[in-house]
Design an enzyme around this catalytic site. Structure first.
Site, short mmCIF file in Angstrom:
data_model
loop_
_atom_site.label_atom_id
_atom_site.label_comp_id
_atom_site.label_asym_id
_atom_site.label_seq_id
_atom_site.Cartn_x
_atom_site.Cartn_y
_atom_site.Cartn_z
N THR A 197 0.83 -1.22 0.00
CA THR A 197 0.00 0.00 0.00
C THR A 197 0.85 1.26 0.00
O THR A 197 1.92 1.28 0.62
CB THR A 197 -0.86 0.05 1.29
OG1 THR A 197 -1.70 -1.09 1.33
CG2 THR A 197 -1.74 1.30 1.36
N ARG A 225 -11.78 -10.10 -1.27
CA ARG A 225 -11.49 -9.42 -0.01
C ARG A 225 -11.12 -7.96 -0.25
O ARG A 225 -10.32 -7.64 -1.12
CB ARG A 225 -10.35 -10.14 0.71
CG ARG A 225 -9.93 -9.50 2.03
CD ARG A 225 -8.75 -8.58 1.87
NE ARG A 225 -8.28 -8.02 3.14
CZ ARG A 225 -7.42 -7.01 3.22
NH1 ARG A 225 -6.94 -6.45 2.14
NH2 ARG A 225 -7.05 -6.56 4.41
N GLY A 227 -9.75 -4.46 1.89
CA GLY A 227 -9.23 -3.94 3.16
C GLY A 227 -9.75 -2.53 3.37
O GLY A 227 -10.78 -2.11 2.84
N ASP A 228 -8.98 -1.78 4.14
CA ASP A 228 -9.36 -0.41 4.47
C ASP A 228 -9.07 0.60 3.35
O ASP A 228 -9.69 1.66 3.28
CB ASP A 228 -8.59 0.03 5.72
CG ASP A 228 -7.07 -0.04 5.49
OD1 ASP A 228 -6.59 -1.09 4.98
OD2 ASP A 228 -6.37 0.94 5.79
N THR A 248 -2.07 2.20 6.84
CA THR A 248 -1.55 1.02 6.16
C THR A 248 -1.48 -0.11 7.17
O THR A 248 -1.50 0.12 8.37
CB THR A 248 -0.16 1.30 5.55
OG1 THR A 248 0.29 0.14 4.83
CG2 THR A 248 0.88 1.64 6.60
N GLY A 249 -1.39 -1.33 6.65
CA GLY A 249 -1.33 -2.47 7.56
C GLY A 249 -2.60 -3.30 7.49
O GLY A 249 -3.30 -3.29 6.48
N GLY A 251 -5.84 -4.23 7.23
CA GLY A 251 -7.00 -3.41 6.88
C GLY A 251 -8.23 -3.69 7.71
O GLY A 251 -8.99 -2.77 8.05
N1 ASP Z 1 -4.18 -1.84 4.36
C1 ASP Z 1 -4.03 -2.74 3.24
C2 ASP Z 1 -5.14 -3.73 3.23
O1 ASP Z 1 -5.52 -4.20 4.28
C3 ASP Z 1 -2.74 -3.48 3.22
C4 ASP Z 1 -1.49 -2.70 3.48
O2 ASP Z 1 -1.51 -1.58 3.95
O3 ASP Z 1 -0.42 -3.21 3.19
O4 ASP Z 1 -5.59 -4.09 2.16
#
Ligand code: ASP
Length: 337
Positions: A197, A225, A227-228, A248-249, A251
């Site tokens: 991301t 799927r 994410g956020d 990020t991270g 989600g």
């Molecule tokens: N936040 C992103 C998701 O969950 C993934 C990421 O930030 O690496 O899709």
């Protein structure tokens, strides 16, 4: 510097010289752009070209993350991880200074999801388009339909993942952090990178804020799927009176607390961007309890004063900050666990 002198410099396209303009006695750092992870350094450079010549924050955050989306050697876009069925599906959103926002999700075979998100914002009465509908809209808008083949590295990584076909989020692993490309290609064989991301927030010389967020989501995710990252209020939020934040991270855990929106609301209550990010991280840790040790989430934010900050759950998150021609720096996110 007198306000008038600064304005003259700005008109001459030399606003980079005036890092701070003055409102009364308070220095405001602008323009400024910050973005997640080390890929943000390159992205910031493109955003800065827009900002330094007096352009809109909205254009800056679009053009900035387009660099990352286009890079086959990086962590976002068509070169990134596929889902567990072997298809790259992309999510992105964008938001301007007037609560205009646009988003695409589960978009396949389009190189620049962020630009499609912007078209959704500007050319439709909607905020989100997903899947084949988003792709249909993109093609109608003139975006090329790419061949959908995995990049060489992604194919390698997917083949490796297929050996066990095990979905297990691994914290802190960004493709760039593992030395993707010339640095340590052998690490790709491990298939250990799965967060892909870039989130970016900026304030332009006029003091207007905007943000963008674009991702391939988690590597080897279930098909369908989300994410956020494409969700306004979770992966990105901008309130021009207060500030802007992106995430990020993991989600799912950002969505649970409306992450980016929460950070902006904490700034509205008077918290510095770093403290606001920290409070959002605390909220996730409180909800997750001991399970928080197994995940990573990082937030970054700027406020109307041009102050910035970031905070994350685990050690290992960093973000790039640019506020002058020669000031594009990588900052290690403070962490809680
Ligand atoms: N936040 C992103 C998701 O969950 C993934 C990421 O930030 O690496 O899709």
């Amino acid at each position: 510097m007198q306000r008038r002198t600064f304005l003259q410099l700005g008109t001459l396209g030399l606003s980079a010289v005036g890092l701070s303009s003055f409102r009364g006695k308070k220095a405001v750092t602008k323009p400024i752009v910050i973005s997640t992870w080390d890929a943000g350094l390159e992205a910031n450079k493109a955003a800065w070209q827009v900002l330094r010549s007096g352009g809109r924050a909205l254009d800056a955050v679009e053009q900035g993350v387009m660099v990352t989306e286009a890079s086959q050697n990086c962590c976002v876009g068509l070169g990134a991880n596929p889902d567990r069925d072997g298809f790259v599906t992309l999510d992105a959103c964008i938001m301007d200074e007037a609560f205009n926002c646009g988003s695409v999700a589960f978009l396949e075979r389009i190189k620049h999801p962020i630009s499609v998100a912007r078209r959704v914002m500007e050319k439709t009465p909607h905020v989100m388009l997903v899947g084949s509908g988003a792709q249909q809209f993109a093609v109608a808008e003139g975006f090329a339909l790419e061949d959908g083949k995995l990049s060489k590295d992604a194919q390698k990584s997917y083949d490796n993942w297929l050996k066990k076909s095990e979905y297990k989020p691994i914290i802190n692993i960004e493709r760039t952090q593992l030395g993707h490309g010339p640095f340590a290609p052998e690490k790709l064989d491990t298939g250990e990178w799965n967060h892909d991301t870039i989130g970016m927030v900026a304030m332009d010389a006029n003091g207007n804020l905007s943000g963008s967020c674009t991702t391939s989501g988690q590597g080897f995710k279930m098909r369908g799927r989300l994410g956020d990252s494409p969700i306004i209020g979770a992966g990105l939020f901008v309130d021009n009176e207060v500030g802007a934040a992106t995430a990020t991270g993991q989600g799912e855990d950002v969505i649970r607390i409306c992450g980016a929106h929460s950070v902006v609301e904490f700034m509205r209550q008077g918290l510095h961007p770093e403290a606001a990010c920290k409070k959002a991280v605390e909220r996730i840790i409180k909800i997750k309890g001991t399970k928080a040790q197994a995940i990573q989430v990082g937030f970054i934010a700027i406020n109307k004063k041009g102050e910035y900050g970031g905070y994350c759950i685990q050690k290992g998150f960093n973000y790039a900050v640019c506020y002058a021609d020669d000031k594009n720096i990588l900052v290690d996110g403070k962490y809680m666990l």
